[in-house]
Design a protein around this motif. Sequence first.
Motif, PDB file in Angstrom:
ATOM      1  N   GLU A 126       0.876  -1.167   0.000  1.00 17.63           N
ATOM      2  CA  GLU A 126       0.000   0.000   0.000  1.00 17.63           C
ATOM      3  C   GLU A 126       0.913   1.217   0.000  1.00 17.63           C
ATOM      4  O   GLU A 126       1.783   1.347   0.855  1.00 17.63           O
ATOM      5  N   SER A 127       0.731   2.085  -0.973  1.00 17.84           N
ATOM      6  CA  SER A 127       1.585   3.257  -1.150  1.00 17.84           C
ATOM      7  C   SER A 127       0.769   4.534  -1.036  1.00 17.84           C
ATOM      8  O   SER A 127      -0.428   4.545  -1.312  1.00 17.84           O
ATOM      9  N   ALA A 128       1.449   5.605  -0.688  1.00 20.31           N
ATOM     10  CA  ALA A 128       0.819   6.926  -0.693  1.00 20.31           C
ATOM     11  C   ALA A 128       0.595   7.358  -2.137  1.00 20.31           C
ATOM     12  O   ALA A 128       1.460   7.166  -2.997  1.00 20.31           O
ATOM     13  N   LEU A 129      -0.565   7.919  -2.400  1.00 17.06           N
ATOM     14  CA  LEU A 129      -0.873   8.434  -3.723  1.00 17.06           C
ATOM     15  C   LEU A 129      -0.419   9.897  -3.772  1.00 17.06           C
ATOM     16  O   LEU A 129      -1.207  10.829  -3.714  1.00 17.06           O
ATOM     17  N   VAL A 130       0.888  10.058  -3.829  1.00 14.81           N
ATOM     18  CA  VAL A 130       1.502  11.395  -3.828  1.00 14.81           C
ATOM     19  C   VAL A 130       1.365  12.014  -5.226  1.00 14.81           C
ATOM     20  O   VAL A 130       0.942  11.359  -6.178  1.00 14.81           O
ATOM     21  N   GLY A 131       1.746  13.273  -5.334  1.00 15.50           N
ATOM     22  CA  GLY A 131       1.601  14.008  -6.583  1.00 15.50           C
ATOM     23  C   GLY A 131       2.209  13.329  -7.784  1.00 15.50           C
ATOM     24  O   GLY A 131       1.626  13.346  -8.875  1.00 15.50           O
ATOM     25  N   SER A 132       3.376  12.714  -7.618  1.00 16.42           N
ATOM     26  CA  SER A 132       4.020  12.067  -8.764  1.00 16.42           C
ATOM     27  C   SER A 132       3.210  10.874  -9.265  1.00 16.42           C
ATOM     28  O   SER A 132       3.222  10.569 -10.462  1.00 16.42           O
ATOM     29  N   TRP A 133       2.490  10.190  -8.393  1.00 13.86           N
ATOM     30  CA  TRP A 133       1.581   9.117  -8.818  1.00 13.86           C
ATOM     31  C   TRP A 133       0.306   9.712  -9.408  1.00 13.86           C
ATOM     32  O   TRP A 133      -0.165   9.272 -10.456  1.00 13.86           O
ATOM     33  N   ARG A 134      -0.283  10.699  -8.747  1.00 10.79           N
ATOM     34  CA  ARG A 134      -1.537  11.310  -9.220  1.00 10.79           C
ATOM     35  C   ARG A 134      -1.405  11.839 -10.648  1.00 10.79           C
ATOM     36  O   ARG A 134      -2.323  11.689 -11.454  1.00 10.79           O
ATOM     37  N   ARG A 135      -0.276  12.457 -10.952  1.00 12.86           N
ATOM     38  CA  ARG A 135      -0.064  13.014 -12.291  1.00 12.86           C
ATOM     39  C   ARG A 135      -0.040  11.938 -13.365  1.00 12.86           C
ATOM     40  O   ARG A 135      -0.256  12.226 -14.543  1.00 12.86           O
ATOM     41  N   ARG A 136       0.228  10.724 -12.989  1.00 17.31           N
ATOM     42  CA  ARG A 136       0.338   9.628 -13.956  1.00 17.31           C
ATOM     43  C   ARG A 136      -0.966   8.841 -14.137  1.00 17.31           C
ATOM     44  O   ARG A 136      -1.009   7.902 -14.932  1.00 17.31           O
ATOM     45  N   VAL A 137      -2.022   9.178 -13.403  1.00 19.84           N
ATOM     46  CA  VAL A 137      -3.285   8.446 -13.546  1.00 19.84           C
ATOM     47  C   VAL A 137      -3.856   8.710 -14.941  1.00 19.84           C
ATOM     48  O   VAL A 137      -4.122   9.844 -15.315  1.00 19.84           O
ATOM     49  N   ALA A 138      -4.038   7.626 -15.697  1.00 14.94           N
ATOM     50  CA  ALA A 138      -4.573   7.711 -17.058  1.00 14.94           C
ATOM     51  C   ALA A 138      -6.036   7.295 -17.115  1.00 14.94           C
ATOM     52  O   ALA A 138      -6.718   7.550 -18.099  1.00 14.94           O
ATOM     53  N   GLY A 139      -6.527   6.645 -16.068  1.00 19.32           N
ATOM     54  CA  GLY A 139      -7.916   6.204 -16.038  1.00 19.32           C
ATOM     55  C   GLY A 139      -8.303   5.707 -14.665  1.00 19.32           C
ATOM     56  O   GLY A 139      -7.478   5.163 -13.935  1.00 19.32           O
ATOM     57  N   VAL A 140      -9.555   5.924 -14.311  1.00 18.75           N
ATOM     58  CA  VAL A 140     -10.141   5.437 -13.062  1.00 18.75           C
ATOM     59  C   VAL A 140     -11.352   4.599 -13.452  1.00 18.75           C
ATOM     60  O   VAL A 140     -12.198   5.055 -14.235  1.00 18.75           O
ATOM     61  N   PHE A 141     -11.453   3.396 -12.893  1.00 23.81           N
ATOM     62  CA  PHE A 141     -12.528   2.483 -13.252  1.00 23.81           C
ATOM     63  C   PHE A 141     -13.129   1.870 -11.993  1.00 23.81           C
ATOM     64  O   PHE A 141     -12.402   1.492 -11.080  1.00 23.81           O
ATOM     65  N   ARG A 142     -14.454   1.750 -11.986  1.00 29.38           N
ATOM     66  CA  ARG A 142     -15.156   1.178 -10.838  1.00 29.38           C
ATOM     67  C   ARG A 142     -15.496  -0.278 -11.138  1.00 29.38           C
ATOM     68  O   ARG A 142     -16.092  -0.589 -12.170  1.00 29.38           O
TER      69      ARG A 142
END
Length: 147
Positions: A126-142
């Motif tokens: 489990e990792s922190a969703l820091v800015g460097s990860w957030r900037r790389r999000v290409a899609g969110v799916f439920r």
Amino acid sequence: MSEDAQARRVVAAARGWIGTPYRHQASRKGVGCDCLGLVRGVYAEITGMATEQPGAYAPDWAERSGAERLLEAANRHCGDPLPLLAAWPGDILVFRWRDGVAAKHAGILSGPDHFIHSYEPAGVIESALVGSWRRRVAGVFRIPRKG
């Protein structure tokens, strides 16, 4: 089942994989998995349905093919992508390392600022969703509800 109950169920299932070693192309809780194997395993546990087998893929498949295989598969199994601001715990996050390259990493949002994923050499963590990860999000799916 409410969205909140579904979210708790998905996060609990994903946390059950924490500590699983990293193994490229694998999807066995406690034995080994990569990021895709983790998401496929949690999806199957939650929905009761297995996703299609992805076939063999090299570690650099995204750089070599350019095809958006990960985003397309997430769309097939979960529906249209959501905006990051609409993400709930339990949602699948798909990441793109850089512009012009296909998305190739995935994890499951476990809280507003954390996600569960598998990568070499750490395995499932489990990792922190820091800015460097957030900037790389290409899609969110439920993940769809069972039944």
